[in-house]
Design a protein around this motif. Sequence first.
Motif, PDB file in Angstrom:
ATOM      1  N   VAL A  48       0.852  -1.180   0.000  1.00  0.00           N
ATOM      2  CA  VAL A  48       0.000   0.000   0.000  1.00  0.00           C
ATOM      3  C   VAL A  48       0.890   1.232   0.000  1.00  0.00           C
ATOM      4  N   GLU A 101      -6.194  -1.043  -6.738  1.00  0.00           N
ATOM      5  CA  GLU A 101      -7.108  -0.031  -6.212  1.00  0.00           C
ATOM      6  C   GLU A 101      -6.402   1.302  -6.019  1.00  0.00           C
ATOM      7  N   TRP A 103      -7.269   5.040  -4.202  1.00  0.00           N
ATOM      8  CA  TRP A 103      -8.154   5.856  -3.370  1.00  0.00           C
ATOM      9  C   TRP A 103      -7.622   7.279  -3.352  1.00  0.00           C
ATOM     10  N   LYS A 149      -7.397   1.393   6.399  1.00  0.00           N
ATOM     11  CA  LYS A 149      -7.233   1.217   4.952  1.00  0.00           C
ATOM     12  C   LYS A 149      -5.810   0.782   4.596  1.00  0.00           C
ATOM     13  N   PRO A 154      -3.977  -5.603  -0.418  1.00  0.00           N
ATOM     14  CA  PRO A 154      -4.488  -5.313  -1.766  1.00  0.00           C
ATOM     15  C   PRO A 154      -4.941  -6.600  -2.459  1.00  0.00           C
ATOM     16  N   THR A 160      -1.933  -1.120  -3.865  1.00  0.00           N
ATOM     17  CA  THR A 160      -2.940  -0.074  -3.669  1.00  0.00           C
ATOM     18  C   THR A 160      -2.236   1.268  -3.493  1.00  0.00           C
TER      19      THR A 160
END
Length: 214
Positions: A48, A101, A103, A149, A154, A160
Amino acid sequence: MRNPMWRRDLKRLGVAAVVVGLAVTAAARAERLSGAPLVKALRHGGYVLLMRHASSPPTPPVAGAAEPDNTRLERQLDEAGRNSARAMAVAIKALRIPVGEVWSSPTYRALETVRLAALPSPKTADQLGDHGQSMQAASAGQAAWLSAKIAERPPAGTDTIIVTQYPNIVAAVGQGASGLTDGEALVFHPNGKGGEDLVGRIKIEDWPKLVARP
């Protein structure tokens, strides 16, 4: 007859050995990565990247200087921020890093970073925003949401990326964000137990350098 004190001392030594062993294991698990080893790790997925938006002036633009789609006259990236985000896009593609992903904060400057860095299909979350209060401390709720989060694994084989503002990052990770510069990313490895290890940092201007390394 054995001395009970001896038994207690032995027990203490055993406990101490276990504690030291756990500390060594944790240190090894949280080993910092950089350069080629970091790129290799990212190519496998499972990380991440918590990123501060690219360089942006501290005040919003006047109407004549705003980007055409910045209709709310929010803070936007400056030339350095735009150029560094574009260079990041080229580098991620060249390095074959599998971004899954994405965000983003709903702020214009964060979404502009995502767009220019060519990050795919961003999802926005109010918890990543600034509620119109630029550079104000994040709420406890925002910090808790972001902490959870970055601890999420991921999807298999992907990384991510989360793009937000500095106060939100500080609220979520504390000292780990010390000295974080515009566009810099903290690299976390979720441990599958509700936590994560900080394993590296990538300044936005260093993405092209990672491509140039043999």
